[in-house]
Design an enzyme around this catalytic site. Structure first.
Site, PDB file in Angstrom:
ATOM      1  N   HIS A   9       0.835  -1.210   0.000  1.00 41.49           N
ATOM      2  CA  HIS A   9       0.000   0.000   0.000  1.00 41.49           C
ATOM      3  C   HIS A   9       0.870   1.260   0.000  1.00 41.49           C
ATOM      4  CE1 HIS A   9      -2.584   2.914   2.413  1.00 41.49           C
ATOM      5  NE2 HIS A   9      -3.299   2.703   1.328  1.00 41.49           N
ATOM      6  N   ASP A  38      -1.046   6.071  -5.629  1.00 41.95           N
ATOM      7  CA  ASP A  38      -2.117   7.056  -5.783  1.00 41.95           C
ATOM      8  C   ASP A  38      -1.705   8.098  -6.809  1.00 41.95           C
ATOM      9  OD1 ASP A  38      -3.756   6.125  -3.385  1.00 41.95           O
ATOM     10  OD2 ASP A  38      -1.805   6.545  -2.472  1.00 41.95           O
ATOM     11  N   HIS A  51      -0.392  10.899  -2.710  1.00 39.30           N
ATOM     12  CA  HIS A  51      -1.704  10.561  -2.163  1.00 39.30           C
ATOM     13  C   HIS A  51      -2.613  11.774  -1.991  1.00 39.30           C
ATOM     14  CE1 HIS A  51      -4.630   9.770   1.081  1.00 39.30           C
ATOM     15  NE2 HIS A  51      -4.665   8.535   0.587  1.00 39.30           N
TER      16      HIS A  51
HETATM   17  O1  G3P Z   1      -6.434   1.465  -2.545  1.00 43.22           O
HETATM   18  C1  G3P Z   1      -6.670   1.242  -1.200  1.00 43.22           C
HETATM   19  C2  G3P Z   1      -6.403   2.470  -0.370  1.00 43.22           C
HETATM   20  O2  G3P Z   1      -5.217   3.041  -0.841  1.00 43.22           O
HETATM   21  C3  G3P Z   1      -7.502   3.493  -0.419  1.00 43.22           C
HETATM   22  O3  G3P Z   1      -7.326   4.529   0.509  1.00 43.22           O
HETATM   23  O4  G3P Z   1      -6.596   6.753   1.249  1.00 43.22           O
HETATM   24  O5  G3P Z   1      -4.983   4.861   1.295  1.00 43.22           O
HETATM   25  O6  G3P Z   1      -5.702   5.836  -0.872  1.00 43.22           O
HETATM   26  P1  G3P Z   1      -6.088   5.527   0.543  1.00 43.22           P
HETATM   27 MG    MG Z   2      -4.634   4.534  -2.232  1.00 43.16          MG
END
Ligand code: G3P
Ligand code: MG
Length: 234
Positions: A9, A38, A51
């Site tokens: 992640h 992201d 992000h």
């Molecule tokens: O893709 C899963 C997760 O990344 C979604 O939330 O805020 O970490 O981008 P966030």
């Molecule tokens: Mg994400």
């Protein structure tokens, strides 16, 4: 549906500054199967890997990503906020990351700024050998991308308790997977997704008890922040 898939992640974001090449390299070395990243759009229209919609939290700069050119974004230090040893890290472009990892890892490209949709689609076409799945919380955007690209792998993100209508919409959009926030995960959700042929990858899961819970529910893998630990657990 096969082996338990480990998505790193934002890269190995527990071990390195999120969404940087350092975090992606560490995730690969740890044995992660895929990278989640992201995407926002620079003011001159380039998809960049960050992000937040501002650079304030993860760089030494300030301001909205969409107000900064690629050149301005490229000058920012995207690593020192995490640890001084990462001071050389920059905000990568999506293309840089794809070029770096094509053929070795899978990519989950999460579109944060819907304005980046077409540019991401263009890159996914140019890097057709890269194994990319495009995800978003913006389900209308995903439906638009499906119309433009009948074969593009898509994934629906979800973070609310009531999931049934979203699963149906994802299936209607021919999504390959459904990505619920961990606390929204339920056995019935997994069954419904699997009935529609969609994999289920909850986020984010690092704790061993939570990982065991995921395994009991027969999810297909997880998004984690520390792929070293999760690959060892697997
Ligand atoms: O893709 C899963 C997760 O990344 C979604 O939330 O805020 O970490 O981008 P966030
Ligand atoms: Mg994400």
């Amino acid at each position: 549906m096969g082996e338990f898939f480990v998505w790193a992640h934002r890269g190995a974001s527990a071990l390195a500054p999120e969404n940087t090449l350092a975090a992606f390299r560490i995730a690969e070395a740890a044995g992660a199967d895929g990278l989640e990243l992201d995407v926002q759009l620079s003011s001159d229209g380039v998809p960049v890997v960050v992000h937040d919609d501002t650079v304030d939290r993860t760089t030494d700069g300030q301001g909205a990503v969409s107000d900064l050119t690629l050149a301005e974004l490229g000058r920012l230090d995207a690593g020192s906020w995490f640890d001084g040893t990462f001071a050389a890290e920059r905000i990568p472009t999506l293309e840089e990351v794809l070029k770096w990892g094509v053929g070795r890892l899978r990519f989950n490209v999460e579109i944060k700024d819907s304005a980046a949709g077409q540019a991401v689609l263009d890159l996914a076409c140019r890097y057709h050998r890269a194994q990319i799945v495009v995800s978003s919380f913006d389900h209308a955007l995903l439906a638009t991308l499906r119309c433009r690209a009948p074969d593009l792998p898509l994934a629906f993100l979800w973070e609310q308790a009531e999931w049934a209508a979203a699963v149906e919409r994802a299936a209607a959009c021919r999504a390959v997977s459904f990505h619920p926030r961990f606390d929204c995960l339920a056995a019935e959700l997994v069954t419904a997704c699997h009935c529609h042929g969609m994999a289920v990858y909850p986020w984010t899961v690092d704790d061993p008890a939570a990982l065991e819970h995921c395994r009991r529910l027969a999810v297909d893998g997880v998004f984690c922040n520390d792929p070293v630990q999760v690959v060892a657990w697997r």
